[in-house]
Design an enzyme around this catalytic site. Sequence first.
Site, PDB file in Angstrom:
ATOM      1  CB  SER A  53      -0.681   0.038   1.571  1.00  0.00           C
ATOM      2  OG  SER A  53      -0.029  -0.360   2.721  1.00  0.00           O
ATOM      3  CG  HIS A  56      -1.000  -5.062   2.151  1.00  0.00           C
ATOM      4  ND1 HIS A  56      -0.332  -5.096   3.408  1.00  0.00           N
ATOM      5  CD2 HIS A  56      -0.729  -4.143   1.295  1.00  0.00           C
ATOM      6  CE1 HIS A  56       0.271  -3.822   3.100  1.00  0.00           C
ATOM      7  NE2 HIS A  56      -0.818  -3.301   2.277  1.00  0.00           N
ATOM      8  CG  HIS A  86       5.673  -9.424   7.213  1.00  0.00           C
ATOM      9  ND1 HIS A  86       6.516  -8.756   7.168  1.00  0.00           N
ATOM     10  CD2 HIS A  86       5.096  -8.391   7.758  1.00  0.00           C
ATOM     11  CE1 HIS A  86       6.642  -7.106   6.968  1.00  0.00           C
ATOM     12  NE2 HIS A  86       5.341  -7.733   7.055  1.00  0.00           N
ATOM     13  NE  ARG A 117       2.610  -4.181  11.973  1.00  0.00           N
ATOM     14  CZ  ARG A 117       2.594  -4.513  10.717  1.00  0.00           C
ATOM     15  NH1 ARG A 117       2.068  -3.573   9.803  1.00  0.00           N
ATOM     16  NH2 ARG A 117       2.808  -5.382  10.390  1.00  0.00           N
ATOM     17  CG  ASP A 156      -3.303  -7.876   8.998  1.00  0.00           C
ATOM     18  OD1 ASP A 156      -4.214  -7.147   8.917  1.00  0.00           O
ATOM     19  OD2 ASP A 156      -2.202  -8.412   7.912  1.00  0.00           O
TER      20      ASP A 156
HETATM   21  N1  AMX Z   1       0.132 -20.169   5.403  1.00  0.00           N
HETATM   22  C1  AMX Z   1       1.335 -20.638   4.316  1.00  0.00           C
HETATM   23  N2  AMX Z   1       2.158 -20.496   3.364  1.00  0.00           N
HETATM   24  C2  AMX Z   1       2.480 -19.260   3.869  1.00  0.00           C
HETATM   25  C3  AMX Z   1       2.068 -18.707   4.593  1.00  0.00           C
HETATM   26  C4  AMX Z   1       1.206 -18.915   5.191  1.00  0.00           C
HETATM   27  N3  AMX Z   1       0.838 -17.924   6.219  1.00  0.00           N
HETATM   28  N4  AMX Z   1       3.681 -17.407   4.666  1.00  0.00           N
HETATM   29  C5  AMX Z   1       4.021 -18.021   3.547  1.00  0.00           C
HETATM   30  N5  AMX Z   1       3.780 -19.014   3.100  1.00  0.00           N
HETATM   31  C6  AMX Z   1       4.362 -19.428   2.024  1.00  0.00           C
HETATM   32  C7  AMX Z   1       4.457 -18.844   0.654  1.00  0.00           C
HETATM   33  O1  AMX Z   1       2.970 -19.221   0.136  1.00  0.00           O
HETATM   34  C8  AMX Z   1       5.362 -19.575   0.016  1.00  0.00           C
HETATM   35  O2  AMX Z   1       4.985 -20.853  -0.406  1.00  0.00           O
HETATM   36  P1  AMX Z   1       5.237 -20.827  -1.767  1.00  0.00           P
HETATM   37  O3  AMX Z   1       6.421 -21.189  -2.480  1.00  0.00           O
HETATM   38  O4  AMX Z   1       4.316 -22.290  -2.287  1.00  0.00           O
HETATM   39  O5  AMX Z   1       4.064 -20.434  -2.877  1.00  0.00           O
HETATM   40  C9  AMX Z   1       6.721 -20.263   1.404  1.00  0.00           C
HETATM   41  O6  AMX Z   1       5.654 -20.427   2.195  1.00  0.00           O
HETATM   42  C10 AMX Z   1       7.264 -18.947   1.229  1.00  0.00           C
HETATM   43  O7  AMX Z   1       7.196 -17.642   1.338  1.00  0.00           O
HETATM   44  P2  AMX Z   1       8.037 -16.482   2.351  1.00  0.00           P
HETATM   45  O8  AMX Z   1       8.841 -16.204   1.143  1.00  0.00           O
HETATM   46  O9  AMX Z   1       7.855 -16.594   3.866  1.00  0.00           O
HETATM   47  O10 AMX Z   1       7.559 -15.405   2.663  1.00  0.00           O
HETATM   48  P3  AMX Z   1       6.483 -13.990   0.720  1.00  0.00           P
HETATM   49  O11 AMX Z   1       7.708 -13.200   1.680  1.00  0.00           O
HETATM   50  O12 AMX Z   1       6.687 -14.430   0.028  1.00  0.00           O
HETATM   51  O13 AMX Z   1       4.615 -13.666   1.274  1.00  0.00           O
HETATM   52  C11 AMX Z   1       3.260 -13.115   3.142  1.00  0.00           C
HETATM   53  C12 AMX Z   1       4.661 -12.904   2.467  1.00  0.00           C
HETATM   54  C13 AMX Z   1       2.591 -11.999   4.045  1.00  0.00           C
HETATM   55  C14 AMX Z   1       2.527 -12.644   2.041  1.00  0.00           C
HETATM   56  C15 AMX Z   1       2.466 -14.725   3.596  1.00  0.00           C
HETATM   57  O14 AMX Z   1       3.083 -15.126   4.364  1.00  0.00           O
HETATM   58  C16 AMX Z   1       1.855 -15.024   4.189  1.00  0.00           C
HETATM   59  O15 AMX Z   1       0.370 -15.448   2.225  1.00  0.00           O
HETATM   60  N6  AMX Z   1       0.932 -15.287   4.629  1.00  0.00           N
HETATM   61  C17 AMX Z   1      -1.177 -15.378   5.190  1.00  0.00           C
HETATM   62  C18 AMX Z   1      -1.484 -13.421   4.676  1.00  0.00           C
HETATM   63  C19 AMX Z   1      -1.171 -12.613   5.770  1.00  0.00           C
HETATM   64  O16 AMX Z   1      -1.058 -12.931   6.713  1.00  0.00           O
HETATM   65  N7  AMX Z   1      -0.863 -11.718   5.124  1.00  0.00           N
HETATM   66  C20 AMX Z   1      -0.463 -10.835   5.771  1.00  0.00           C
HETATM   67  C21 AMX Z   1       0.646  -9.860   5.919  1.00  0.00           C
HETATM   68  C22 AMX Z   1       0.734  -8.492   6.482  1.00  0.00           C
HETATM   69  C23 AMX Z   1      -0.216  -7.113   6.082  1.00  0.00           C
HETATM   70  O17 AMX Z   1       0.655  -6.591   5.130  1.00  0.00           O
HETATM   71  N8  AMX Z   1      -1.050  -6.871   6.711  1.00  0.00           N
END
Ligand code: AMX
Length: 438
Positions: A241, A271, A318, A327, A373
């Site tokens: 964002s 996000h 994250h 947070r 979150d």
């Molecule tokens: N549950 C299951 N799998 C997860 C996960 C979770 N909470 N977090 C990461 N992974 C997976 C990824 O999908 C990725 O899988 P892939 O290789 O098969 O595609 C792998 O683990 C490696 O990912 P990463 O390098 O650890 O994370 P990232 O930097 O690519 O993504 C984030 C970060 C936040 C998008 C991811 O952790 C996620 O999807 N979390 C759940 C959604 C969430 O809570 N988002 C809010 C974030 C905070 C915000 O912005 N408000």
Amino acid sequence: MKELKSLFQEKTQHVQKDLKDILKNHGDLQVDTVVLRQVIGGMRGIKSMFSETSLLDPIDGIKFRGYSIPELRDSLPKSSRGDEPLPEGLFWLMLTGEVPSQSQVEGLADDWEKRSQVPEHTYRMIDSLPLDTHPMTQFSMAIASMQTESVFAKKYAEGISKMKYWDPMYEDVMNLIARLPHIAAYIYRRVYHDNKQIKADESLDWAANFAHMLGNNDEEFQDLMRLYLTIHADHEGGNASAHTTHLVGSTLSDAYYSLSAGMNALAGPLHGLANQEVIKFIFAMLDEIGTKTPTDEQVSKFIHKTLDEGRVIPGYGHAVLRQPDPRFTAQKKFSEKHLKEDDLIQVVWQLFRLVPDILDGLGKVKNPWPNVDAHSGAILVHYGIKEYTFYTVLFGVSRALGVLSNLCWARALGLPLERPKSVNLEWIKNYITENTNS
Ligand code: AMX
């Protein structure tokens, strides 16, 4: 056009395979100052943005102008009716680098109150949308609809010098922040409370007045809103964002266009929308298990099932953090003080005990810890805000403080148009051939 669709799918499978092989065999190959993994992998960790308002450390979490969240809770001015910091104070700190005095935040709250008149056509525009339009869509469109008021756009059309861009940007930013709680509360009352709107109470601070317009005058809830609107405000410049707002602003689009775009980024489930997804996930789990107080075994089973279905556990993980999000911890502390006995809060803490080990066990998740979150929804439910499709709007009102102070800085410093270089598969393959023995 079935032919086009299946052809497209076939093509993506080839490129997917190529990229996977490239990442496996050449992910660490240097390209200029970065490596191929970063070119393909969402630019993780590339230092290529300038943002004064906050800095994110993977272990210590966010620091706003050098202040951690616990330090903010100690140092920023508070309302005489609460223990949590006033978000007005955080905005002042982010914009100037200085902790404001009590009278300075009160002056800022007064100024925002004077600027808070939302144009009539914005309300009419919101009213024209179907009631089931997602609140984030309504919010983003409402922000864009106020662009008619942009001082920056007007001054630019008149031919203002670039040395003075910051001034009309500052005016737009202040007007926007002043109006956001009014728009957000209007959407909330329209969608979930039969459009029974509540008039602002000018005697209240920015966050407490927002709580009041949402329909809750409980002082504890008002204090929660002060905390909520403070801790969600900024997470340095590269999050989706903040980056979107900055990118759009870099074209000299005004604050209304820029923030509206930033809110569209916040509306994604990876996000800001994760806050609604977390509570949806918890409700679905409790519903399926058939109890408000599940056992650890039942919860673990549900988490594994979710992962097996190829879904993420919302609220965990994250892109930068590698520890529990401060947070999250701030909200946990608030809950330990006020909401210890709440069953839903207990489930949030149960997930905190169980999810990290399970995610760690997958062997690929870089950060198994909860993010901001993971906690917020259960607290909001406790205070009666059960309509979770509204949660990301609350996040957005807060996030505006950070991304809009950054916009003021960007125009004051004359930061240029953003224009990174992209490359295609052919370029990458040629690069690998020219720079390796393969
Ligand atoms: N549950 C299951 N799998 C997860 C996960 C979770 N909470 N977090 C990461 N992974 C997976 C990824 O999908 C990725 O899988 P892939 O290789 O098969 O595609 C792998 O683990 C490696 O990912 P990463 O390098 O650890 O994370 P990232 O930097 O690519 O993504 C984030 C970060 C936040 C998008 C991811 O952790 C996620 O999807 N979390 C759940 C959604 C969430 O809570 N988002 C809010 C974030 C905070 C915000 O912005 N408000």
